[in-house]
Design an enzyme around this catalytic site. Structure first.
Site, PDB file in Angstrom:
ATOM      1  N   ASP A  23     100.782  60.529  -9.244  1.00 34.56           N
ATOM      2  CA  ASP A  23      99.826  60.520  -8.138  1.00 34.56           C
ATOM      3  C   ASP A  23     100.283  61.445  -7.003  1.00 34.56           C
ATOM      4  OD1 ASP A  23      97.575  59.768  -6.777  1.00 34.56           O
ATOM      5  OD2 ASP A  23      98.386  57.852  -6.084  1.00 34.56           O
ATOM      6  N   GLY A  24      99.309  62.025  -6.323  1.00 31.34           N
ATOM      7  CA  GLY A  24      99.615  62.769  -5.097  1.00 31.34           C
ATOM      8  C   GLY A  24      99.389  64.272  -5.163  1.00 31.34           C
ATOM      9  N   ARG A  27      96.936  65.308  -2.271  1.00 30.07           N
ATOM     10  CA  ARG A  27      97.578  65.260  -0.946  1.00 30.07           C
ATOM     11  C   ARG A  27      98.596  66.385  -0.776  1.00 30.07           C
ATOM     12  NH1 ARG A  27      99.078  59.189  -1.296  1.00 30.07           N
ATOM     13  NH2 ARG A  27      98.164  59.564  -3.356  1.00 30.07           N
ATOM     14  N   SER A  68      91.942  59.654 -16.037  1.00 29.51           N
ATOM     15  CA  SER A  68      91.448  58.316 -16.368  1.00 29.51           C
ATOM     16  C   SER A  68      89.956  58.352 -16.673  1.00 29.51           C
ATOM     17  CB  SER A  68      91.720  57.358 -15.206  1.00 29.51           C
ATOM     18  OG  SER A  68      90.794  57.594 -14.171  1.00 29.51           O
ATOM     19  N   THR A  69      89.469  57.273 -17.286  1.00 31.21           N
ATOM     20  CA  THR A  69      88.028  57.172 -17.568  1.00 31.21           C
ATOM     21  C   THR A  69      87.236  57.197 -16.252  1.00 31.21           C
ATOM     22  OG1 THR A  69      88.464  54.792 -17.760  1.00 31.21           O
ATOM     23  CG2 THR A  69      88.126  55.988 -19.805  1.00 31.21           C
ATOM     24  N   ASN A  71      88.182  59.074 -13.615  1.00 31.64           N
ATOM     25  CA  ASN A  71      88.335  60.388 -12.964  1.00 31.64           C
ATOM     26  C   ASN A  71      87.137  61.321 -13.172  1.00 31.64           C
ATOM     27  OD1 ASN A  71      91.958  60.670 -13.409  1.00 31.64           O
ATOM     28  ND2 ASN A  71      90.779  59.905 -11.675  1.00 31.64           N
ATOM     29  N   TRP A  72      86.225  60.967 -14.111  1.00 37.22           N
ATOM     30  CA  TRP A  72      85.020  61.795 -14.283  1.00 37.22           C
ATOM     31  C   TRP A  72      84.178  61.794 -13.025  1.00 37.22           C
ATOM     32  CZ3 TRP A  72      84.840  64.880 -18.340  1.00 37.22           C
ATOM     33  CH2 TRP A  72      85.523  64.528 -19.511  1.00 37.22           C
ATOM     34  N   ARG A 197      99.828  50.530  -6.946  1.00 38.58           N
ATOM     35  CA  ARG A 197      98.866  49.854  -7.829  1.00 38.58           C
ATOM     36  C   ARG A 197      98.907  50.490  -9.199  1.00 38.58           C
ATOM     37  NH1 ARG A 197      95.833  52.301  -3.715  1.00 38.58           N
ATOM     38  NH2 ARG A 197      95.135  54.339  -4.415  1.00 38.58           N
ATOM     39  N   GLU A 210     109.011  46.878 -15.711  1.00 39.05           N
ATOM     40  CA  GLU A 210     109.488  46.945 -14.329  1.00 39.05           C
ATOM     41  C   GLU A 210     108.732  48.076 -13.643  1.00 39.05           C
ATOM     42  OE1 GLU A 210     111.564  44.892 -12.869  1.00 39.05           O
ATOM     43  OE2 GLU A 210     111.880  43.775 -14.729  1.00 39.05           O
TER      44      GLU A 210
HETATM   45  C1  FPP Z   1      96.787  62.525  -9.304  1.00 35.01           C
HETATM   46  O1  FPP Z   1      96.727  63.203  -8.084  1.00 35.01           O
HETATM   47  C2  FPP Z   1      96.735  63.438 -10.400  1.00 35.01           C
HETATM   48  C3  FPP Z   1      95.706  63.542 -11.290  1.00 35.01           C
HETATM   49  C4  FPP Z   1      94.510  62.688 -11.216  1.00 35.01           C
HETATM   50  C5  FPP Z   1      95.700  64.550 -12.347  1.00 35.01           C
HETATM   51  C6  FPP Z   1      97.001  64.806 -13.042  1.00 35.01           C
HETATM   52  C7  FPP Z   1      96.774  65.890 -13.989  1.00 35.01           C
HETATM   53  C8  FPP Z   1      97.527  66.990 -14.142  1.00 35.01           C
HETATM   54  C9  FPP Z   1      98.804  67.195 -13.430  1.00 35.01           C
HETATM   55  C10 FPP Z   1      97.081  68.063 -15.064  1.00 35.01           C
HETATM   56  C11 FPP Z   1      96.864  67.582 -16.474  1.00 35.01           C
HETATM   57  C12 FPP Z   1      97.542  68.455 -17.372  1.00 35.01           C
HETATM   58  C13 FPP Z   1      98.396  68.085 -18.329  1.00 35.01           C
HETATM   59  C14 FPP Z   1      99.258  69.113 -18.893  1.00 35.01           C
HETATM   60  C15 FPP Z   1      98.530  66.704 -18.841  1.00 35.01           C
HETATM   61  P1  FPP Z   1      95.504  62.981  -7.131  1.00 35.01           P
HETATM   62  O2  FPP Z   1      94.584  64.150  -7.259  1.00 35.01           O
HETATM   63  O3  FPP Z   1      94.871  61.658  -7.387  1.00 35.01           O
HETATM   64  O4  FPP Z   1      96.231  63.035  -5.754  1.00 35.01           O
HETATM   65  P2  FPP Z   1      95.800  62.302  -4.398  1.00 35.01           P
HETATM   66  O5  FPP Z   1      96.001  60.828  -4.650  1.00 35.01           O
HETATM   67  O6  FPP Z   1      96.756  62.865  -3.405  1.00 35.01           O
HETATM   68  O7  FPP Z   1      94.385  62.636  -4.128  1.00 35.01           O
END
Ligand code: FPP
Length: 252
Positions: A23-24, A27, A68-69, A71-72, A197, A210
Site C-alpha cells: 500500500d501507498g 501517496r 483487488s476485485t 480496484n476496478w 486493515r 501474524e
Molecule cells: C497500492 O497503492 C498499490 C496498488 C493498488 C497497486 C500495486 C500494483 C503494482 C505495484 C503494479 C502491479 C504489477 C506487478 C508486477 C504485480 P495505492 O495506490 O492504494 O496507494 P495509496 O493508498 O497511497 O492511494
C-alpha cells in the site's frame, strides 16, 4: 543474513510464507507532486527488490496483493497503468524468474481479465510450472470474499453432480478449492503505508497469521524493512487458538 538463522531443531526459522499488502503507491506519488498512477512503476521496483531478497531471509513463499476485485472502481487510467505494469514485469523479468527457480502463480479470478493479461498470466505460470526453489504468488483480480464464493460454488456444483456429499465438506475440502489451494497459510502478513486493515486479502488463509504494519510507503520498501518485519514476527508467540504450556500450568 542472520535473520534466516536455524531454529533449535536445525530447521530454517519461520516465517516461510510472507504475504504483503503493497500500500501507498498513490501517496508516494502525491507527496512528490506527481499524478497518483506514477507511484505504481516505483512500486514495481520495490517488488523486484523484495523478490530478489526474500530467499535470503528464509522466505520460501511470497504473496503480493497487486490488484483487488474492488480496484476496478479506480479511474480507468490508473487501472490501465497497473495492467500495463503487470505485462511489462512479466515480459521483462520472466526469463530471470525461470532461471532462478521461481514458480509464479496468480491468485484470483481469471474471468474479467483483459485477454492480453489472461494470456500473460497463463504464460508466466506455464513457463515456471516446474520450478520449486521459491514460490511467488501475485494476487491479481483477487478478493478474499470472491475466492470464498468461488470455492463455495465449486463445492455446491460437486454436490449437485453427486461427486461430493455435504458431510464431506470440511476445512480441507474448502481450502483445496481456494485459489491458494495447496499453499501453506501465510505466517506473516505485512501491510505498508501505516494503514491497519486486511482489505479483503487472504481472509481464510490469514486466520492465524501474524500481522506487522509498517509506516513506509510501498515504493520506499527495501529488504531492510522485510528484515524488520521478520524480526518483529520472531518476537511474537503463536498459539493457534491453544494455550502455551506455562499458561496451562498456571491455570492449574
Ligand atoms: C497500492 O497503492 C498499490 C496498488 C493498488 C497497486 C500495486 C500494483 C503494482 C505495484 C503494479 C502491479 C504489477 C506487478 C508486477 C504485480 P495505492 O495506490 O492504494 O496507494 P495509496 O493508498 O497511497 O492511494
Amino acid at each position: 543474513m542472520t535473520i534466516a538463522d536455524k531454529d533449535k531443531t536445525g530447521a530454517p526459522a519461520a516465517p516461510l510464507h510472507v504475504a504483503i499488502v503493497m500500500d501507498g503507491n498513490g501517496r508516494w506519488a502525491k507527496r512528490r507532486g506527481l499524478p497518483r498512477h506514477l507511484g505504481h512503476p516505483k512500486g514495481v521496483e520495490a517488488i523486484r527488490r523484495v523478490v530478489e531478497a526474500a530467499p535470503d531471509y528464509g522466505v520460501r513463499w511470497l504473496t503480493l496483493y497487486a490488484f483487488s476485485t474492488e480496484n476496478w472502481r479506480r479511474p480507468a487510467g490508473e487501472v490501465a497503468e497497473v495492467m500495463r505494469l503487470l505485462k511489462l514485469y512479466v515480459n521483462s523479468d520472466l526469463d530471470k524468474l525461470v532461471r532462478e527457480g521461481v514458480k509464479v502463480r496468480i491468485l484470483g479470478r481469471r474471468e474479467g481479465l483483459p485477454p492480453d493479461i489472461a494470456e500473460i498470466v497463463a504464460r508466466a505460470e506455464a513457463k515456471t510450472a516446474h520450478n520449486d526453489r521459491f514460490f511467488l504468488q501475485v494476487a491479481f483480480n483477487y478478493g478474499g470474499r470472491a475466492d470464498l464464493v468461488d470455492a463455495a460454488r465449486a463445492l455446491a456444483a460437486e454436490v449437485k453432480a453427486g461427486r461430493l456429499s455435504p458431510e464431506e465438506i470440511d476445512d480441507q475440502a474448502l481450502e483445496r478449492r481456494l485459489s491458494t489451494g495447496g499453499l501453506p497459510a501465510p505466517d506473516l502478513v505485512i501491510r505498508t503505508s501505516g494503514e491497519q486493515r486486511l482489505s479483503n486479502f487472504l481472509l481464510w488463509e490469514s486466520a492465524y497469521s501474524e500481522f506487522v504494519f509498517l509506516d513506509v510507503l510501498w515504493p520506499d520498501f527495501t529488504p531492510t524493512h522485510l528484515g524488520e518485519a521478520i524480526a518483529e514476527f520472531h518476537k511474537r508467540e503463536r498459539r493457534y487458538g491453544g494455550a502455551v504450556a506455562d499458561d496451562v500450568l498456571a491455570a492449574g
